[in-house]
Design a protein around this motif. Sequence first.
Motif, PDB file in Angstrom:
ATOM      1  N   LEU A 178      21.542  22.429  12.466  1.00  8.47           N
ATOM      2  CA  LEU A 178      20.929  21.241  11.861  1.00  8.47           C
ATOM      3  C   LEU A 178      21.179  20.000  12.702  1.00  8.47           C
ATOM      4  N   GLY A 179      22.381  19.887  13.262  1.00 11.88           N
ATOM      5  CA  GLY A 179      22.686  18.747  14.122  1.00 11.88           C
ATOM      6  C   GLY A 179      21.770  18.714  15.337  1.00 11.88           C
ATOM      7  N   ARG A 180      21.586  19.870  15.968  1.00 11.99           N
ATOM      8  CA  ARG A 180      20.697  19.945  17.131  1.00 11.99           C
ATOM      9  C   ARG A 180      19.259  19.614  16.735  1.00 11.99           C
ATOM     10  N   GLU A 181      18.823  20.127  15.598  1.00 15.45           N
ATOM     11  CA  GLU A 181      17.450  19.887  15.137  1.00 15.45           C
ATOM     12  C   GLU A 181      17.218  18.402  14.829  1.00 15.45           C
ATOM     13  N   ILE A 182      18.168  17.770  14.176  1.00 19.03           N
ATOM     14  CA  ILE A 182      18.018  16.354  13.825  1.00 19.03           C
ATOM     15  C   ILE A 182      18.091  15.489  15.079  1.00 19.03           C
ATOM     16  N   ARG A 183      19.028  15.778  15.968  1.00 15.41           N
ATOM     17  CA  ARG A 183      19.103  15.014  17.226  1.00 15.41           C
ATOM     18  C   ARG A 183      17.829  15.198  18.034  1.00 15.41           C
ATOM     19  N   GLY A 184      17.299  16.412  18.041  1.00 13.49           N
ATOM     20  CA  GLY A 184      16.061  16.684  18.773  1.00 13.49           C
ATOM     21  C   GLY A 184      14.895  15.906  18.212  1.00 13.49           C
ATOM     22  N   SER A 185      14.803  15.784  16.882  1.00 10.58           N
ATOM     23  CA  SER A 185      13.693  15.025  16.292  1.00 10.58           C
ATOM     24  C   SER A 185      13.859  13.538  16.570  1.00 10.58           C
ATOM     25  N   ARG A 186      15.099  13.065  16.641  1.00  7.46           N
ATOM     26  CA  ARG A 186      15.325  11.658  16.978  1.00  7.46           C
ATOM     27  C   ARG A 186      14.916  11.398  18.415  1.00  7.46           C
ATOM     28  N   ASP A 187      15.334  12.281  19.321  1.00 11.71           N
ATOM     29  CA  ASP A 187      14.981  12.108  20.727  1.00 11.71           C
ATOM     30  C   ASP A 187      13.468  12.131  20.883  1.00 11.71           C
ATOM     31  N   PHE A 188      12.819  13.029  20.190  1.00 10.72           N
ATOM     32  CA  PHE A 188      11.366  13.128  20.260  1.00 10.72           C
ATOM     33  C   PHE A 188      10.714  11.843  19.746  1.00 10.72           C
ATOM     34  N   SER A 189      11.193  11.368  18.587  1.00 14.61           N
ATOM     35  CA  SER A 189      10.612  10.155  18.007  1.00 14.61           C
ATOM     36  C   SER A 189      10.835   8.945  18.898  1.00 14.61           C
TER      37      SER A 189
END
Length: 192
Positions: A178-189
């Motif tokens: 979940l941490g990787r997924e949330i960080r990834g969506s932040r980086d993408f955004s």
Amino acid sequence: MPEITKLMQAVQAGDQSSAEELLPHVYDELRKLAASYLAREPAGNSRHATSLVHDAYLRLVLHCRDEWKNEGHFFGAAAIAIRRILVEHARRKQSLKRGGNAIRHEFHEQMTVSFSDPAEDLIALDDALEKFTTVNPQAAELVQLVYFSGLTLRQAAEILEISPRTADRHWAYAKAWLGREIRGSRDFSENC
């Protein structure tokens, strides 16, 4: 058989009067769940624990009654219902904050987006948890029971009928995923 279990079975069978009788037996626990959720929300949240409990209870007795195997599953379903209500509220709030039905115009300067708003964090977590449910449903259920219901890993393991060691492994995996997924969506955004 405890009275709560009898009432739950009657509600599952479609007895409306049992649904009314069940509420006083589970209200205090549902109120604690709602209060723990709202404690994580920003100050000035327009939701109150009482309305959150009532909304969640209505969802439970109208739509989720097939999911109750026991009291633990009932409260797990309650945690999910409360989470969904808060996420829906956050999404509505974000929609209005971002202009709702207003006409959107292109903005040509590069903008950075951050998740400093707790509503955005909740939405990001919910989106990631929905994806994680397809990857590992049991670990996702464990996260909901621990993070959203406030149960300990041991209590959640008992409800899920898994060993505490398995619960520990699921928890570690879920936090990393979940941490990787949330960080990834932040980086993408932020790069959009």
